[in-house]
Design a protein around this motif. Sequence first.
Motif, PDB file in Angstrom:
ATOM      1  N   ALA A 329       0.859  -1.180   0.000  1.00 29.84           N
ATOM      2  CA  ALA A 329       0.000   0.000   0.000  1.00 29.84           C
ATOM      3  C   ALA A 329       0.895   1.230   0.000  1.00 29.84           C
ATOM      4  O   ALA A 329       1.689   1.417   0.916  1.00 29.84           O
ATOM      5  CB  ALA A 329      -0.887  -0.002   1.235  1.00 29.84           C
ATOM      6  N   ALA A 333      -2.991   5.191  -2.502  1.00 26.07           N
ATOM      7  CA  ALA A 333      -3.903   4.561  -1.556  1.00 26.07           C
ATOM      8  C   ALA A 333      -3.814   5.258  -0.208  1.00 26.07           C
ATOM      9  O   ALA A 333      -4.826   5.565   0.422  1.00 26.07           O
ATOM     10  CB  ALA A 333      -3.567   3.083  -1.424  1.00 26.07           C
ATOM     11  N   CYS A 362     -12.514   0.790  -1.277  1.00 28.45           N
ATOM     12  CA  CYS A 362     -11.186   0.234  -1.044  1.00 28.45           C
ATOM     13  C   CYS A 362     -11.298  -1.227  -0.606  1.00 28.45           C
ATOM     14  O   CYS A 362     -10.558  -2.090  -1.076  1.00 28.45           O
ATOM     15  CB  CYS A 362     -10.460   1.022   0.044  1.00 28.45           C
ATOM     16  SG  CYS A 362     -10.029   2.681  -0.470  1.00 28.45           S
ATOM     17  N   ILE A 369      -5.409  -3.268   0.319  1.00 28.32           N
ATOM     18  CA  ILE A 369      -5.771  -1.880   0.586  1.00 28.32           C
ATOM     19  C   ILE A 369      -6.951  -1.816   1.540  1.00 28.32           C
ATOM     20  O   ILE A 369      -7.011  -0.968   2.427  1.00 28.32           O
ATOM     21  CB  ILE A 369      -6.116  -1.146  -0.734  1.00 28.32           C
ATOM     22  CG1 ILE A 369      -4.970  -1.259  -1.728  1.00 28.32           C
ATOM     23  CG2 ILE A 369      -6.456   0.312  -0.486  1.00 28.32           C
ATOM     24  CD1 ILE A 369      -3.677  -0.668  -1.245  1.00 28.32           C
TER      25      ILE A 369
END
Lengths: 1046, 213
Positions: A329, A333, A362, A369
């Motif tokens: 991530a 993000a 998400c 994520i």
Amino acid sequence: MDVERVVRTHISSNDSVDEVPQDLLEAVRNGQVGLLEIVRALGDYLTSTEDEVRVKGITLLSNVLDKAPAARINRQGTQVLTSFYCDKLEDHECVPSTLKGLVVLTKLPTFGAGEASQVFRSLAGNFKSKSHVQSTRHIVFLLVDALLAKHLSAMKTLGDEFVSGYIKLAEGEKDPRNLILAFGIGRVILIEFDPYKHLDDMFDIIFCYFPITFRPPPNDPYNITPKDLQEALRGAMSATPRFAPMAMPLFLEKLPASLGESKKDVLRGLTACLPVFGGRAVQGYASDLWDALRTEIFYSPDAEIEKEALLTLKTLIATLYPDTPETKAADLALEIIKECQAELKEPEKSKAKPATKVLMTCVHASSLIGSYALSQVLPQLFRMYHEDSEIPKRGPILSAIADLVKSVREVYTAEGTTRSHETERTIEKYRDELLSLMSSGIDSRAQDCRLPGLQGAEHLVNIPGFLGAEEVTYLVSKIDGVLTTREPEALQNEALKTLSAISALTTRPIEEHTLPLLFDQLPGEAPALSDEKSRYYIRQVLESLATLCVQPGLFEALHLRLVRQFAGLCEGSTSTDNENMDVEEDAIRKECQVAFAYSLLHAIRTTLQRKIALKHHDIAKHYEHLVPRLYSIFIEGARTDRSIANDPRLMAEGAAVVMIMTQTLASNQQASHATTLFEALRNSDLIRLAGKHGIAEAHAGIGPLKEDASVNEQNLVILITADAAGLRPESLLCDLNAVLQSLLQWAIHKATSQVQVISVCHLMASLINKRAQDLEPFLSSARRDLWSLCEATQPLVFRRALTMWIWIGRALLVRNHASGLPMIIQVFDLFARDNEVASLAGASLSILSDSHGDRILSKENFAIVKTLYKQRLFSSLLPLMIEGSKTRQGSAQTPYLLALGSTIAIIPQGLIISHLAELLPLIMRGLALPNAEIRYNMLRMLSSILEVEGTAETGTLLRSQAKSLADVLVVTATDLREESSSPRTRIAALACLSILPDTIRYDVLHTVKTKVLKELARAIDDPKRAVRREAVVCRSKWFTFGGAGT
Amino acid sequence: MTSKTLDNSNPTVHATLSQAHAEKPVSQSALLANVWKTSNDDPQEQDSDMEWVKSAVSQEETGKPLAFIGNTEREDIDELEVFDLLRSITDPEHPLTLEQLAVVSPSQIHVSNKQGGERILIEFTPTIPHCSMATLIGLTLRVRLLRSLPPKYKVDIRIKEGMHQSENAVNKQLNDKERVQAALENAHLLGVVEGCLSSADNRGNAGGGVLVA
């Protein structure tokens, strides 16, 4: 055959270009004449200087080719013809016919790779798209499409030559029909040829159409929708990752600039392209793209755009962060999640909702994520809930948490997903916190906490494999608290939804905790008349029970408990505890008691109906406990006058339960039950039906048909009817002629109430419908007897005989029995009698449209129902009604109008539309009848006529009558006379009046607008709230009709 | 959309728990009709399976049961009904309803049904004290009520005391017949008002607002 002569005659004759001399065709078909001979014969004509002659020549050849059998054209012929046609492409005038010939040739098995290349080269070299009409260009696209489909490798050998040639052909195309093909071809080229040399040009001929703003013309015969085009274009746009560097800037430019449908198209385009372009290519644009998407998600007033934007975001995240071990991530993000966290610091503000949606996206997009997002956001929300927040913020915080849990649930329960709680354990470490927050939400005193608490609990329960048995039981005990306190509807419904979800997983906590609690809420006596609140609450409890006890394990508890209570109410009512009670007060108390008892039976029936809708198979096994018990209660009640069990409304509800139960019995069980049933009826020995619940000595000799039966005993026929109506035709083995005969006599002469008569009619209709083939003796005597009674003057006997006549007619009609229709037509003979008889006859035809009749004569009841019987019936009746009311004046018309109004609801719409010109005046006259029911029926039909998109003819007709229609409707909508109007009628009139502005042009109606608005000012002052509501809608419609103006 | 600065770009959204209309039947006939209801959801609910018995019983020559006396009681217009008329109007600035933004609420509506002196007072709360949309919202309320309430009611529309910096001026404008009339002759203004009203007949059902250009 002299080919040259035939050809010469054809060319010089005035025959149209497309005609082919039949004898020539025949000769080609049977092999007498070869195609090349025709070419030879055409010789000079094909090179004539006159355009017309050349075109005629080549068209003849193409047409013959088209109709000739493929086997007649050998390999060599194909080659020669192909070359010939390719040369002809240079001749501008002849191109359409030439193309037609080529299309035929490409389909031939003898058409090889060499020819394919030759055709394409010639096409690319000679065809100038801009100088030809759409239909000609269409053939070119078809041709290229066919070449690609059948000779892909040959085209691939041409390579770049093919690509550049095609680009020239397709450039500047505008017609949607051609574009659909062009997009498909484009996709194939991009995938198969990888044309990196011509990438720019390919990009241009595809992306120049994006986003598509095409609107098909009304009544488009080609039926190409914007959706078709958009999907085809999307296929081409997303065919190659090589487009990414050119496409991404374009997307970023188009997204903020477009509006409405085009914006959705841009978003869908992105959603299709991103995964193809791949993470690496998209990376550089991701941040800008997020900026653009954020605007749509946070600010778009259009929910659909928001939805598409979230979908694009999901794809973006999934593309950037694929599910591989090395993905981390990072960057975007983190930025997105951080932004949402910031918005959630003010959870009660309007941006918190879209922020939550982004976070949910998400979770949907990626396991990595998603769990990162939750690990950031959930602790923050927990902290806010506990620490620094004021009470009013708690609801929105819980709501955000519940939504996040929902996204987890959706991910794990999506069809075909590989993600699950076991593998991801995303919310495992928040288990305790989530449970305790949701339950504290449910317990909270603030309403806006309780709803998200319940919703969150429902989502938690529905995450497969998350909660353990103990945790579920704990939640159930919390939710029970909501269900058993007097909460607003929305909370109750949510609580119920959660418990239902639980009951589908495990019934134990429901059975052990929830049901006893709910049963305890039911009072032993009906609440007093003024106690609206308690009644509201009882309805809520019963609805909860009827929802939860649908589960196979729980139904038994429901019917045992409710029937016991029902029996108690019936017994309790037999004794009068207060001798001094005033008569009216007593009647009111009794009415309340009956209604309460009714609601108990109704809950059982509702549950049964839901079980049937869910196709549960455990119903029949409850028969032995439920049905005989009900019989015993009603038989016991019939012995005394005081018992509320004698109320026909209550009995009808009990009967409805019995009917469902009988339907579920197996054939052999039904057969033996049928024997018992009819014997019990004949011998007045109903107690046999009560099984072990009956006390035989005390109740011997009870039956509705008994000579000296009391009214209450007679009413028991309602139960018999329902029971028998649920039997299959093959279970009715005994001879029914005698049964029917005695029922007929009883209903005409012995029955003491209308309910009994109607009930017997139902019974007879059901039996006759199912066994008409064995009942000819009864039917012929009944027809004779009943009709002679219809001639009788005694009003009661006449009414009963007529009712039964029409019911029998209906039973026969439904199964298309030959005597059904004549019986109904015979009723029209009565219209000539005196007014009262005639009107009664007309109105009695409402039996044909009686909705309970549909239930009795339904497939569920194993009745024999032919689908088109209404069509047959009304093709005969409608002309009778129209003719009758046309030729008569004044009150002599009334029975015909009544007949029309009573049956109009079931007349097939097609028939109405085809007779509309004659019916419309009748409908308007019917609206003036002082009969609320008839008016209601007419209005409903009128609404449905106005709503269908009729032919031009009906449109003109309606327009010509629109003004008078508006007048009549306004009068009906504001008619408050009790005898001729009801709230239902007024609502229907207003609903109908509301349709006019949508279907009739303003210029037709503008003269009546002021008047309608003025009159509707009375409708918005109607005494009934429901009518006012409809009137407000109607009046707003008329205010804005033809442009605003107060 | 975002380029235009909004007066209040991130307003508080309030929960809109659906409120069943609190039926308060007072007459015996209305109560008797109500005892037979089997569902709380739908006030118009009719158990169609039972209709045949009820209609047959009602045709009986003698001894009609009490429930068939007929419910002709007038249901007066009350606060909730007026609120119901206003709740789903869309805010001029956000795709949210006036109910979601708590601009109107049942407790800020007062109805008097005294014969001859029928009056309704609406107090509304702009989301922020300097809201430039207050007059527009008031005008929208005015138009809605002009169209949907019987003319016998005298309707006062005011900003709730202390909730707006220029409340007197706004109140004056909203309750002056001629000024309202003049405002509505402005085609553009009327267009905006119609836009806000286009969702009014949702009456708290279909959630959310409708696109207002």
